[in-house]
Design an enzyme around this catalytic site. Structure first.
Site, PDB file in Angstrom:
ATOM      1  N   TYR A  12       0.804  -1.223   0.000  1.00 30.26           N
ATOM      2  CA  TYR A  12       0.000   0.000   0.000  1.00 30.26           C
ATOM      3  C   TYR A  12       0.833   1.268   0.000  1.00 30.26           C
ATOM      4  O   TYR A  12       0.379   2.315  -0.453  1.00 30.26           O
ATOM      5  CB  TYR A  12      -0.934   0.005   1.216  1.00 30.26           C
ATOM      6  N   VAL A  90       8.469  -2.593   3.564  1.00 27.49           N
ATOM      7  CA  VAL A  90       7.870  -3.897   3.861  1.00 27.49           C
ATOM      8  C   VAL A  90       7.009  -3.799   5.108  1.00 27.49           C
ATOM      9  O   VAL A  90       7.033  -2.814   5.835  1.00 27.49           O
ATOM     10  CB  VAL A  90       8.953  -4.986   4.047  1.00 27.49           C
ATOM     11  N   ASN A  91       6.271  -4.852   5.361  1.00 30.05           N
ATOM     12  CA  ASN A  91       5.323  -4.880   6.475  1.00 30.05           C
ATOM     13  C   ASN A  91       6.057  -4.900   7.815  1.00 30.05           C
ATOM     14  O   ASN A  91       7.066  -5.588   7.968  1.00 30.05           O
ATOM     15  CB  ASN A  91       4.435  -6.125   6.338  1.00 30.05           C
ATOM     16  N   THR A 132       6.926   2.185   8.717  1.00 34.36           N
ATOM     17  CA  THR A 132       6.829   2.817  10.029  1.00 34.36           C
ATOM     18  C   THR A 132       7.564   1.949  11.037  1.00 34.36           C
ATOM     19  O   THR A 132       7.259   0.768  11.190  1.00 34.36           O
ATOM     20  CB  THR A 132       5.356   2.973  10.445  1.00 34.36           C
ATOM     21  N   GLU A 161       6.066   7.783   5.578  1.00 33.31           N
ATOM     22  CA  GLU A 161       4.934   8.228   4.757  1.00 33.31           C
ATOM     23  C   GLU A 161       3.830   8.755   5.661  1.00 33.31           C
ATOM     24  O   GLU A 161       3.638   8.284   6.780  1.00 33.31           O
ATOM     25  CB  GLU A 161       4.435   7.082   3.861  1.00 33.31           C
ATOM     26  N   LYS A 220       6.666  10.013  12.965  1.00 31.01           N
ATOM     27  CA  LYS A 220       5.627   9.207  12.320  1.00 31.01           C
ATOM     28  C   LYS A 220       4.714   8.574  13.370  1.00 31.01           C
ATOM     29  O   LYS A 220       3.476   8.631  13.262  1.00 31.01           O
ATOM     30  CB  LYS A 220       6.276   8.136  11.448  1.00 31.01           C
ATOM     31  N   ALA A 225      -0.427   8.687  16.444  1.00 34.47           N
ATOM     32  CA  ALA A 225      -0.989   8.650  17.794  1.00 34.47           C
ATOM     33  C   ALA A 225      -1.906   9.853  18.030  1.00 34.47           C
ATOM     34  O   ALA A 225      -3.002   9.708  18.587  1.00 34.47           O
ATOM     35  CB  ALA A 225       0.132   8.626  18.829  1.00 34.47           C
ATOM     36  N   CYS A 276      -2.262   1.474  10.346  1.00 35.80           N
ATOM     37  CA  CYS A 276      -1.314   2.335  11.059  1.00 35.80           C
ATOM     38  C   CYS A 276      -1.680   2.651  12.500  1.00 35.80           C
ATOM     39  O   CYS A 276      -0.862   2.464  13.397  1.00 35.80           O
ATOM     40  CB  CYS A 276      -1.143   3.651  10.297  1.00 35.80           C
TER      41      CYS A 276
END
Length: 462
Positions: A12, A90-91, A132, A161, A220, A225, A276
């Site tokens: 994504y 990547v994840n 992240t 991002e 980020k 948050a 996220c």
């Protein structure tokens, strides 16, 4: 100047971001690599309406740049070898095992990327964290890369991002800001400058913020948050509104006009989802606890607790309103994606509401314009609340909203797709069992119009 970019991860973030970089920088070759052959095949599909990710405007960007300077491949080693600059996208899921289970970020995919880059690289590289990550992950990546024995010099940058799914292409075209963190050394500052020049092809340099790498990584987590906190705050007030006769939409409008607060992320709903918010807050909680900052951890954990409560009370209200039993009753779900204009279902409220209702033996009929049946079943099976066979017994996926609502006892709006507002609600009412209930988890329908038709209508926060 950067001439060749590689992005590891065609998900994504990686896919849309690299597509826009390729479109805006035709002089740079951009290669997106992934080990998932099916995903790469989908990115290379001649029919751009069948890309693996649905994002408004993405198809046109890919169509323009693909084959010119945008490429999708499974040849990871080759792309790493040729690249001047490598994005890691990547994840980083929440750990499901061991120390930090349920809170800490699982960095195994990040480490695998770093080790692969270290093994393949023969020339100096700039490696950019796009995923992240917890604070100080850059140091772990640098430790791996600097101990390869290949004599290659690596600079590690953080470039998180800030995309919102559903508007990702707009966000990439005109970002609020681009954040780049790197070392304060001469070499680190030079690497930052090179990435700044890539973005400066279409982003005003005044909007490109440079920091040290730790500030970038933490920014980020902090941004997500704060945004999630606003959602949980207005959702907390929505329950109070329901008890007092206030209307949460009116309350949100009144406080949103205060310039110190602003109106964004004050839309009350059945709860936030997506890849996220929950993951990043749990990560922040874990980091705070690891430093012994228990009060800080408790403060942020409450945002998640409130979000979980909002989802549970929505499903509980459906059960209570339907005379304390939904066993054998058909509940139509309009929407499964976590928000409109995306096919992403990660942490979608619909998953948890469906799980609660299936536990009460309700029959769920789902329609979402962009989410396929296999994804819906996979989301439910991931919870491991029951067997895959049982989930399939209690859930059906329909081809239209009208089919989902036919002969239903109640309708639950779980995603704010615009098309739901345009439905012939009289037709839907006529084909439902009576009394006909609508539970609007996104506050998208007109209460007065539906009640005039004959629906018993309930919305969050009123």
């Amino acid at each position: 100047m950067i001439k060749n970019i590689c992005c590891i991860g065609a998900g994504y973030v990686g896919g849309p971001t690299m597509a826009v970089i390729a479109q805006k920088c035709p002089h740079i070759k951009v290669t997106v690599v992934d080990l998932n052959q099916d995903r790469i095949n989908a990115w290379n599909n001649e029919d751009v309406s069948l890309l693996p990710i649905y994002e408004p405007g993405l198809d046109a960007v890919v169509k323009e740049a693909r084959g010119r300077n945008l490429f999708f491949s499974t040849e990871v080693d080759q792309a790493i070898d040729e690249a001047d600059l490598i994005f890691i996208s990547v994840n980083t899921p929440t750990k499901t095992y061991g120390v930090g289970k349920g809170m800490a970020a699982d960095l195994k995919y990040i480490e695998l990327c770093a080790r692969q880059i270290a093994r393949v690289a023969k020339t100096d590289k700039i490696v950019v964290e796009k995923s992240t990550l917890p604070v100080r992950t850059a140091q772990a990546i640098k430790d791996i890369l600097d101990n390869t024995g290949n004599g290659v010099n690596f600079q590690i940058l953080s470039n998180p991002e800030f995309l919102a799914e559903g508007t990702a292409i707009e966000d990439l075209f005109a970002p609020d800001r681009v954040l780049i963190g790197g070392d304060t050394t001469v070499e680190g500052q030079d690497a930052i400058r090179k990435l700044v020049e890539v973005y400066a092809n279409w982003v005003n340099k005044e909007l490109i913020l440079t920091t040290n790498v730790w500030s970038s990584e933490l920014s980020k987590l902090t941004a997500n948050a704060f945004l999630a906190q606003r959602v949980s705050s207005i959702n907390a007030m929505s329950e109070l509104c329901e008890k007092t006769g206030a209307d949460v939409n009116e309350v949100a409008k009144a406080i949103g006009l205060d310039s110190r607060i602003g109106s964004k992320f004050l839309k009350s709903s059945v709860g936030f989802g997506g890849s996220c918010f929950q993951k990043d807050i749990l990560n922040l909680v874990y980091i705070a606890k690891s430093y012994g900052l228990n009060e800080v951890a408790d403060y942020w954990e409450q945002v998640i607790i409130m979000n979980d409560h909002q989802k549970r009370r929505f499903s509980k209200n459906i059960i209570n309103t339907l005379y304390n039993t939904v066993s054998g009753k058909k509940i139509a779900f309009l929407g499964w994606a976590f928000k409109k204009d995306t096919n992403d279902t990660r942490e979608s409220a619909a998953i948890y509401v469906a799980n609660d209702l299936i536990s009460e033996r309700a029959n769920i009929a789902v329609f979402d314009p962009k989410v396929e049946e296999n994804q819906i079943l996979s989301d439910l099976n991931y919870l491991e609340s029951r067997s895959a066979e049982e989930n399939k017994k209690y859930i059906s996926v329909e081809n239209s909203g009208y089919d989902a609502c036919n002969n239903a006892h109640a309708i639950a709006i779980l995603t704010e797709w615009d098309e739901f507002k345009t439905y012939d609600w009289q037709k839907i009412y006529d084909n439902m069992l009576k009394p006909a209930f609508v539970f609007d988890g996104r506050n998208v329908l007109n209460k007065a119009e539906l009640e005039k038709i004959g629906f018993i209508y309930q919305a969050i926060g009123s």
